[in-house]
Design a protein around this motif. Structure first.
Motif, mmCIF file in Angstrom:
data_model
loop_
_atom_site.group_PDB
_atom_site.id
_atom_site.type_symbol
_atom_site.label_atom_id
_atom_site.label_comp_id
_atom_site.label_asym_id
_atom_site.label_seq_id
_atom_site.Cartn_x
_atom_site.Cartn_y
_atom_site.Cartn_z
ATOM 1 N N MET A 128 -21.850 9.645 36.275
ATOM 2 C CA MET A 128 -21.724 10.760 35.817
ATOM 3 C C MET A 128 -22.779 11.576 36.829
ATOM 4 O O MET A 128 -22.671 12.862 36.030
ATOM 5 N N ASP A 129 -23.397 11.473 37.834
ATOM 6 C CA ASP A 129 -23.796 12.638 38.462
ATOM 7 C C ASP A 129 -22.704 13.854 38.657
ATOM 8 O O ASP A 129 -23.175 14.690 38.443
ATOM 9 N N HIS A 130 -21.300 13.537 38.488
ATOM 10 C CA HIS A 130 -20.102 13.854 38.934
ATOM 11 C C HIS A 130 -19.336 14.461 37.704
ATOM 12 O O HIS A 130 -18.666 15.202 37.726
ATOM 13 N N ASN A 131 -19.126 13.531 36.993
ATOM 14 C CA ASN A 131 -18.065 13.409 36.654
ATOM 15 C C ASN A 131 -19.346 13.988 34.423
ATOM 16 O O ASN A 131 -18.756 13.975 33.200
ATOM 17 N N SER A 132 -20.141 13.667 34.582
ATOM 18 C CA SER A 132 -20.831 14.259 32.882
ATOM 19 C C SER A 132 -20.704 15.291 32.445
ATOM 20 O O SER A 132 -20.824 15.263 30.995
ATOM 21 N N GLU A 133 -20.146 16.127 32.450
ATOM 22 C CA GLU A 133 -19.255 17.511 32.263
ATOM 23 C C GLU A 133 -17.783 16.484 31.153
ATOM 24 O O GLU A 133 -18.052 17.759 30.565
ATOM 25 N N SER A 134 -17.925 16.353 31.485
ATOM 26 C CA SER A 134 -16.577 14.925 30.941
ATOM 27 C C SER A 134 -16.490 14.085 29.482
ATOM 28 O O SER A 134 -15.983 13.820 28.967
ATOM 29 N N ILE A 135 -18.635 14.194 29.583
ATOM 30 C CA ILE A 135 -18.947 12.988 28.356
ATOM 31 C C ILE A 135 -20.005 14.552 28.201
ATOM 32 O O ILE A 135 -18.923 14.341 26.072
ATOM 33 N N HIS A 136 -20.796 14.172 27.964
ATOM 34 C CA HIS A 136 -21.885 15.657 27.326
ATOM 35 C C HIS A 136 -21.381 16.509 26.687
ATOM 36 O O HIS A 136 -20.577 17.198 27.282
ATOM 37 N N GLY A 137 -21.032 16.326 25.198
ATOM 38 C CA GLY A 137 -20.541 17.516 23.942
ATOM 39 C C GLY A 137 -19.234 17.637 24.460
ATOM 40 O O GLY A 137 -18.754 18.728 23.730
ATOM 41 N N THR A 138 -18.460 16.597 24.589
ATOM 42 C CA THR A 138 -17.170 16.682 24.407
ATOM 43 C C THR A 138 -17.026 16.160 23.040
ATOM 44 O O THR A 138 -17.831 15.733 22.289
ATOM 45 N N THR A 139 -15.177 16.176 22.730
ATOM 46 C CA THR A 139 -15.134 15.105 21.544
ATOM 47 C C THR A 139 -13.889 15.043 21.665
ATOM 48 O O THR A 139 -13.671 15.009 22.822
ATOM 49 N N TYR A 140 -13.102 13.943 21.077
ATOM 50 C CA TYR A 140 -12.119 13.412 21.191
ATOM 51 C C TYR A 140 -10.566 14.181 21.616
ATOM 52 O O TYR A 140 -10.764 15.342 21.304
ATOM 53 N N GLY A 141 -10.440 13.963 23.063
ATOM 54 C CA GLY A 141 -9.191 14.760 23.338
ATOM 55 C C GLY A 141 -7.870 14.680 22.306
ATOM 56 O O GLY A 141 -8.138 13.798 21.436
ATOM 57 N N PRO A 142 -7.118 15.693 23.275
ATOM 58 C CA PRO A 142 -5.439 15.779 22.317
ATOM 59 C C PRO A 142 -4.633 15.072 22.517
ATOM 60 O O PRO A 142 -3.742 14.691 21.866
ATOM 61 N N VAL A 143 -4.856 14.130 24.082
ATOM 62 C CA VAL A 143 -3.580 13.062 24.329
ATOM 63 C C VAL A 143 -4.535 11.552 23.713
ATOM 64 O O VAL A 143 -5.653 11.224 24.313
#
Ligand code: H79
Length: 455
Positions: free
Chosen positions: A360-375
């Protein structure tokens, strides 16, 4: 104490509670129209720590089930189980250590068992003697945890079990729990049990600061607990508090237990505790207003409570991928720890939470505050989305290029590896996106590519 005495005490206490919210005001708060979206913080948070802890932790048995469903798996008599509070003295309990561990994993909320099905209260309730302040430890655990969470800005929610093996109005307690663990709502004293629940919820919601959510539990015939009344009591005390779906009426979020729904949950389709199938296709991407908020709760090994002989730990990689998988379908991940009898969290759990934290230190941007993706529904690729960004999570790194074909991909302007910032070449034609990749996966667990749409 007789049931009559108890009842009188409830009534007196009930009379002394604050002004009532009107039903209309409650309905408005409950439906999320009270101004802002009540679930906004929760959708943002994505990842939380579930904590199952109580005197049962002393015996390396599961919480409550050993007396409700005795079996060879849970080798303890009801009498032995009920004597555990006399030995409960977790001298090493340090709520700050729990919070530090949760924060290191980038978990953004905690849910704590204030009362499991056994009825034992980890808080100093005025309405029972079966509670933490009557153990050798004497101090209110919930109060200490709430105080620490308040200080350290860690949102705290309370697990509260409607089933209660200890309460004489829930069931005839002269019998073994295994004979009547589902409760006896047809007895004349049943309403006093509902009073008890309401009064305890009022204690939990008035004494311990902000309670971000109430996590009810128990899976059978939950209608008997008068969910409407309990919702009303909670929202009178704290209108922003979220409520899960386990008290017989719909809540703010669904709660698949120990599994992930096979596709994105949508309104009007079946999704309960044992239905993996949500009724939609694996590749179906619902419109935002169709989406149903959900949270998978899961253990790291196979037990909710501390169990020294359960060594069947999920790997860090498995847990990281599960977090990604959950986020890719728009859910929250509530990962459980069962602290040890002394109050510390066992090293095997801590190691895994630290490993998730490193990812998460490197990748949390892709988790927090997101929703399901288009694919959706592809093997080995999971997407999340946030504003103009689509995050592509790659489980199995392809040799040279990654090709994705999807109906609803936006036109992208840039691509980069999230962990390193390195930009990637790509091209888009019709519905197909092709990304040129470095030979080596940047992360052995899950590599993330951040795509930015051109407005
Ligand atoms: O608190 C944890 C569980 O104790 C609780 N929910 C999570 C968060 C829970 N309540 N009900 N259930 C789980 C599902 C019931 C599972 C059962 Fe069984 C299957 C009850 C009897 C058979 C598991 C296996 C418990 C006893 C044997």
């Amino acid at each position: 104490m007789s049931i009559q005495t108890v009842t009188r005490r409830y009534l007196l206490a009930a009379l002394s509670t604050g002004p009532l919210l009107t039903r209309a005001a409650w309905a408005k708060a409950a439906s999320g129209q009270a101004g802002t979206d009540r679930t906004a913080w929760y959708r943002e948070a994505k990842f939380g720590m579930f904590i199952h802890w109580g005197p049962y932790s002393l015996a390396s048995v599961e919480a409550s089930w050993p007396i409700m469903r005795p079996s060879k798996e849970f080798p303890i008599t009801e009498e032995q189980y009920r004597s555990l509070p006399r030995q409960f003295n977790p001298t090493k309990f340090d709520p700050h250590a729990w919070i530090a561990l949760a924060k290191s994993a980038h978990q953004r909320y905690m849910v704590f068992t204030t009362k499991h099905h056994d009825g034992f209260c980890m808080f100093d309730s005025a309405y029972t003697d079966y509670k933490i302040t009557n153990t050798p430890y004497k101090k209110d655990i919930v109060a200490q945890l709430a105080e620490a969470c308040g200080r350290e800005t860690m949102p705290l929610g309370f697990y509260y079990s409607p089933p209660d093996m200890n309460h004489p109005a829930f069931r005839d307690t002269s019998k073994l729990s295994s004979t009547n663990w589902n409760g006896e709502p047809t007895r004349a004293v049943w309403p006093t049990y509902l009073d008890y629940m309401e009064l305890q919820l009022r204690e939990l919601l008035t004494r311990y600061g902000d309670v971000v959510l109430i996590w009810f539990d128990g899976l059978y015939n939950q209608r008997k607990f008068d969910g409407e009344r309990m919702h009303r009591a909670i929202l009178e005390m704290q209108p922003p508090t979220l409520i899960n779906n386990r008290i017989g009426i719909p809540g703010d979020f669904e709660t698949p237990e120990q599994f992930l729904p096979a596709s994105i949950p949508v309104k009007g389709k079946t999704l309960d505790f044992n239905h993996k199938d949500t009724g939609s296709q694996p590749n179906y991407v619902p419109a935002p207003e169709e989406f149903r908020l959900w949270e998978t709760c899961m253990t790291i090994n196979n037990t909710w409570a501390y169990n020294k002989s359960d060594r069947d730990f999920k790997s860090s990689q498995h847990l990281i991928r599960t977090l990604v998988e959950v986020a890719s379908r728009g859910g929250n991940f509530l990962l459980n720890v069962g602290p040890q009898p002394d109050g510390t969290i066992q090293p095997e759990f801590a190691e895994r939470l630290h490993a998730i934290g490193k990812w998460m230190d490197h990748n949390s941007e892709s988790i927090h505050g997101t929703t399901y993706g288009p694919v959706q529904g592809l093997p080995s690729v999971r997407t999340t989305a946030k504003g103009r960004d689509v995050f592509i999570h790659v489980f199995d790194w392809p040799a040279a290029a990654l090709e994705l074909t999807a109906e609803n991909l936006p036109k992208f302007r840039s691509a980069r590896l999230l962990a390193t910032g390195q930009s990637l070449d790509f091209h888009q034609k019709d519905r197909r996106l092709t990304l040129k990749l470095p030979a080596q996966a940047p992360d052995p667990d899950v590599s993330v590519i951040a795509m930015r749409a051109a407005v």
